[in-house]
Design a protein around this motif. Structure first.
Motif, short mmCIF file in Angstrom:
data_model
loop_
_atom_site.label_atom_id
_atom_site.label_comp_id
_atom_site.label_asym_id
_atom_site.label_seq_id
_atom_site.Cartn_x
_atom_site.Cartn_y
_atom_site.Cartn_z
N LEU A 272 0.85 -1.19 0.00
CA LEU A 272 0.00 0.00 0.00
C LEU A 272 0.88 1.23 0.00
N LEU A 273 0.65 2.12 -0.96
CA LEU A 273 1.38 3.39 -1.06
C LEU A 273 0.44 4.51 -0.63
N VAL A 274 0.84 5.27 0.39
CA VAL A 274 0.00 6.35 0.90
C VAL A 274 0.77 7.65 0.77
N ASP A 275 0.33 8.49 -0.16
CA ASP A 275 1.00 9.76 -0.42
C ASP A 275 0.02 10.66 -1.18
N THR A 276 0.04 11.95 -0.89
CA THR A 276 -0.86 12.87 -1.58
C THR A 276 -0.42 13.14 -3.02
N ASN A 277 0.84 12.94 -3.31
CA ASN A 277 1.38 13.22 -4.64
C ASN A 277 1.10 12.04 -5.57
N ASN B 237 1.57 11.67 -8.75
CA ASN B 237 2.67 11.35 -9.67
C ASN B 237 3.73 10.50 -8.98
N TYR B 238 4.04 10.84 -7.74
CA TYR B 238 5.02 10.06 -6.98
C TYR B 238 4.51 8.64 -6.75
N ARG B 239 3.24 8.52 -6.33
CA ARG B 239 2.65 7.19 -6.09
C ARG B 239 2.66 6.34 -7.35
N GLU B 240 2.24 6.93 -8.46
CA GLU B 240 2.17 6.16 -9.70
C GLU B 240 3.55 5.75 -10.18
N ALA B 241 4.53 6.65 -10.07
CA ALA B 241 5.90 6.32 -10.49
C ALA B 241 6.46 5.19 -9.62
N LEU B 242 6.25 5.30 -8.31
CA LEU B 242 6.73 4.26 -7.40
C LEU B 242 6.02 2.94 -7.67
N ALA B 243 4.72 2.99 -7.87
CA ALA B 243 3.95 1.77 -8.18
C ALA B 243 4.48 1.11 -9.45
N ASP B 244 4.76 1.90 -10.48
CA ASP B 244 5.28 1.36 -11.74
C ASP B 244 6.62 0.66 -11.52
N ILE B 245 7.50 1.28 -10.74
CA ILE B 245 8.81 0.69 -10.46
C ILE B 245 8.65 -0.62 -9.69
N VAL C 50 0.05 -3.78 -5.97
CA VAL C 50 0.31 -2.46 -5.40
C VAL C 50 -0.99 -1.67 -5.42
N VAL C 51 -1.37 -1.16 -4.26
CA VAL C 51 -2.59 -0.39 -4.09
C VAL C 51 -2.20 0.99 -3.60
N GLU C 52 -2.95 2.02 -4.01
CA GLU C 52 -2.61 3.40 -3.64
C GLU C 52 -3.72 4.06 -2.84
N ALA C 53 -3.31 5.01 -1.99
CA ALA C 53 -4.26 5.84 -1.23
C ALA C 53 -3.67 7.24 -1.14
N SER C 54 -4.56 8.25 -1.14
CA SER C 54 -4.09 9.64 -1.11
C SER C 54 -4.25 10.31 0.25
N MET D 50 4.41 5.12 3.43
CA MET D 50 3.56 6.31 3.59
C MET D 50 4.37 7.55 3.91
N ASP D 51 3.80 8.67 3.49
CA ASP D 51 4.34 9.98 3.84
C ASP D 51 3.75 10.37 5.19
#
Length: 135
Positions: A13-18, A20-28, A38-42, A61-62
């Protein structure tokens, strides 16, 4: 169960308001570990919903989130899910934040702008994958 089935049930789980950062990290992460989810939350509310729904193995998370401080979110998650690995990714280098993050239950604190940031993220996932217990 073979190892590819076991790995496919590994959730990040990636938790970040940005976004672009979340998507780039998820892609990597998906390129490096093609069988993980990989799941994202803002924000904190969305993160908590996703934690309850998917029970991620590891959360990146940030600290600065719009609806609640990430430090509070760490504590809340760890009270209910002690086995989830929580890694803070932050631009904030103040030692007070490091100390509070660890006091609230964070397992690791990685500065986003650190040269070895991505290497440390990948290492944390590898460790979490190696150390997890079967469901």
């Amino acid at each position: 169960m073979n190892s590819s089935e076991d790995i496919s049930m590994f959730y990040v789980l990636l938790v970040d308001t940005n976004v672009n950062y979340r998507e780039a990290l998820a892609d990597i992460l998906c390129a490096y570990f093609p069988l993980i989810d990989v799941v994202e939350a803002s924000d904190c509310a969305e993160a908590l919903r996703k934690v309850e729904y998917i029970r991620p193995n590891i959360i990146f998370m940030d600290i600065q989130l719009p609806d609640k401080n990430g430090l509070e979110l760490i504590k809340e998650i760890k009270q209910n899910y002690v086995d989830i690995v929580i890694v803070i990714l932050s631009n904030n280098k103040l030692s007070e934040y490091h100390q509070l993050a660890f006091r609230n239950g964070a397992d690791c604190y990685i500065p986003k702008r650190q040269d070895s940031c991505m290497e440390e993220i990948l290492t944390r996932i590898e460790r979490a994958m190696a150390n997890r217990t079967p469901n």
